[in-house]
Design a protein around this motif. Sequence first.
Motif, PDB file in Angstrom:
ATOM      1  N   PRO A 153       1.289   1.711   7.137  1.00 20.18           N
ATOM      2  CA  PRO A 153       1.734   2.050   5.783  1.00 20.18           C
ATOM      3  C   PRO A 153       1.814   3.555   5.532  1.00 20.18           C
ATOM      4  O   PRO A 153       2.663   4.000   4.756  1.00 20.18           O
ATOM      5  CB  PRO A 153       0.707   1.371   4.875  1.00 20.18           C
ATOM      6  N   MET A 154       0.950   4.338   6.187  1.00 20.63           N
ATOM      7  CA  MET A 154       1.028   5.781   5.999  1.00 20.63           C
ATOM      8  C   MET A 154       2.307   6.351   6.593  1.00 20.63           C
ATOM      9  O   MET A 154       2.935   7.260   6.024  1.00 20.63           O
ATOM     10  CB  MET A 154      -0.189   6.472   6.610  1.00 20.63           C
ATOM     11  N   ASP A 180      10.647  -0.128  12.061  1.00 20.58           N
ATOM     12  CA  ASP A 180      10.582  -1.092  10.971  1.00 20.58           C
ATOM     13  C   ASP A 180      10.628  -2.518  11.500  1.00 20.58           C
ATOM     14  O   ASP A 180      11.409  -2.842  12.403  1.00 20.58           O
ATOM     15  CB  ASP A 180      11.744  -0.863  10.000  1.00 20.58           C
ATOM     16  N   ARG A 239       0.818  -1.221   0.000  1.00 21.84           N
ATOM     17  CA  ARG A 239       0.000   0.000   0.000  1.00 21.84           C
ATOM     18  C   ARG A 239       0.846   1.263   0.000  1.00 21.84           C
ATOM     19  O   ARG A 239       0.371   2.346  -0.396  1.00 21.84           O
ATOM     20  CB  ARG A 239      -0.924   0.015   1.224  1.00 21.84           C
ATOM     21  N   LYS A 240       2.081   1.157   0.458  1.00 19.66           N
ATOM     22  CA  LYS A 240       2.887   2.372   0.594  1.00 19.66           C
ATOM     23  C   LYS A 240       3.076   3.088  -0.744  1.00 19.66           C
ATOM     24  O   LYS A 240       3.176   4.319  -0.775  1.00 19.66           O
ATOM     25  CB  LYS A 240       4.238   2.062   1.219  1.00 19.66           C
ATOM     26  N   TYR A 241       3.116   2.333  -1.835  1.00 21.78           N
ATOM     27  CA  TYR A 241       3.418   2.957  -3.123  1.00 21.78           C
ATOM     28  C   TYR A 241       2.337   3.955  -3.541  1.00 21.78           C
ATOM     29  O   TYR A 241       2.626   5.083  -3.943  1.00 21.78           O
ATOM     30  CB  TYR A 241       3.623   1.881  -4.193  1.00 21.78           C
ATOM     31  N   LEU A 301       0.207   5.329  -1.518  1.00 23.78           N
ATOM     32  CA  LEU A 301       0.148   6.376  -0.506  1.00 23.78           C
ATOM     33  C   LEU A 301       1.230   7.426  -0.711  1.00 23.78           C
ATOM     34  O   LEU A 301       0.986   8.623  -0.536  1.00 23.78           O
ATOM     35  CB  LEU A 301       0.268   5.760   0.893  1.00 23.78           C
ATOM     36  N   VAL A 302       2.427   7.000  -1.085  1.00 20.69           N
ATOM     37  CA  VAL A 302       3.488   7.966  -1.384  1.00 20.69           C
ATOM     38  C   VAL A 302       3.060   8.870  -2.529  1.00 20.69           C
ATOM     39  O   VAL A 302       3.208  10.097  -2.469  1.00 20.69           O
ATOM     40  CB  VAL A 302       4.806   7.245  -1.740  1.00 20.69           C
ATOM     41  N   HIS A 304       9.128   7.924   3.150  1.00 20.17           N
ATOM     42  CA  HIS A 304       9.652   7.904   1.787  1.00 20.17           C
ATOM     43  C   HIS A 304       9.624   9.292   1.149  1.00 20.17           C
ATOM     44  O   HIS A 304      10.425   9.556   0.235  1.00 20.17           O
ATOM     45  CB  HIS A 304       8.859   6.921   0.927  1.00 20.17           C
ATOM     46  N   VAL A 335       5.139   4.760   6.803  1.00 20.60           N
ATOM     47  CA  VAL A 335       6.188   4.387   5.851  1.00 20.60           C
ATOM     48  C   VAL A 335       6.166   5.338   4.653  1.00 20.60           C
ATOM     49  O   VAL A 335       7.213   5.820   4.203  1.00 20.60           O
ATOM     50  CB  VAL A 335       6.008   2.929   5.377  1.00 20.60           C
ATOM     51  N   ALA A 336       4.992   5.614   4.130  1.00 16.72           N
ATOM     52  CA  ALA A 336       4.870   6.504   2.971  1.00 16.72           C
ATOM     53  C   ALA A 336       5.419   7.893   3.285  1.00 16.72           C
ATOM     54  O   ALA A 336       6.148   8.486   2.473  1.00 16.72           O
ATOM     55  CB  ALA A 336       3.411   6.591   2.541  1.00 16.72           C
TER      56      ALA A 336
END
Length: 277
Positions: free
Chosen positions: A256-257, A214, A2-4, A6-7, A263, A259-260
């Motif tokens: 995931p947010m 992480d 999902r991170k992709y 969200l980024v 990034h 992490v996004a």
Amino acid sequence: MRKYSLVADLLREQGETFVVPAHASERWLHLAHDPAYVTGVLTSSLDAKTARRVGFEMTPAIAARTRASVGGTCLATRLALEYGAAVNLAGGSHHADYEGGAGFCVFNDVAVAARVALNEGLVRQVAVVDCDVHHGDGTARIFAGESRVFTTSLHCDDNWPREKPPSDLDVGLSKGAGDMPYLGALRAMLDEMFERTTPDLIFYNAGVDPHADDRLGLLTLSDDGLKARDRMVVEACRARSIPVVGVLGGGYSKDPMAVARRHTFMVEALQRSMELA
């Protein structure tokens, strides 16, 4: 995964400009990977042992995604050479080597993009600054003995992969290392790299898995530590007028947010550098 998306959503909110890449051609993939392996991925016909090493079964959707990811790094390379910096909002698949994929990495996008740029005469010398928490073993193997590519890896020495083939410059940190030892090691690594090579282009793997939250990283960097890391890499390149291609690399926190957002630090550092140039 999902991170992709969200980024991308976070960066759209910040007004960033996006360009959609074409899928990498088989000819490009062959520059860094065994043609038989490439065919196995693209036709969903990999043998079970090879698929297990990658980490999942090959499907047409996986093949399309990974070709798009490689195409993104190849496109970012051209854009970075034109504008000074560009980011692929994927990429950093550094465990894939010539023989095949590993560690959820199908094709090594940085290796393919570097070879394309070198073969087309866009650059004469490149460097890879790999700050993902895991050693860049696939990249090291692909470019072993390649004088036109200088590889570095700043990683947790106690982490996977257990076998770490030598990069041109490796810096392994002990489990639990935090902001200060990490940033000190990064500064020393960058100084030594620039003493030993003069690249026309740098690929920066800005994995956020060194973060304390992480699940796979084993290091203890804070958000501020990651921001300082990205600024240090970008400012070192800007001081030498070297274009930068950023790739996301790893990030495996439960949120995931979060992490996004981490990034986006690399994108923000590059954006600020371009504004100051």
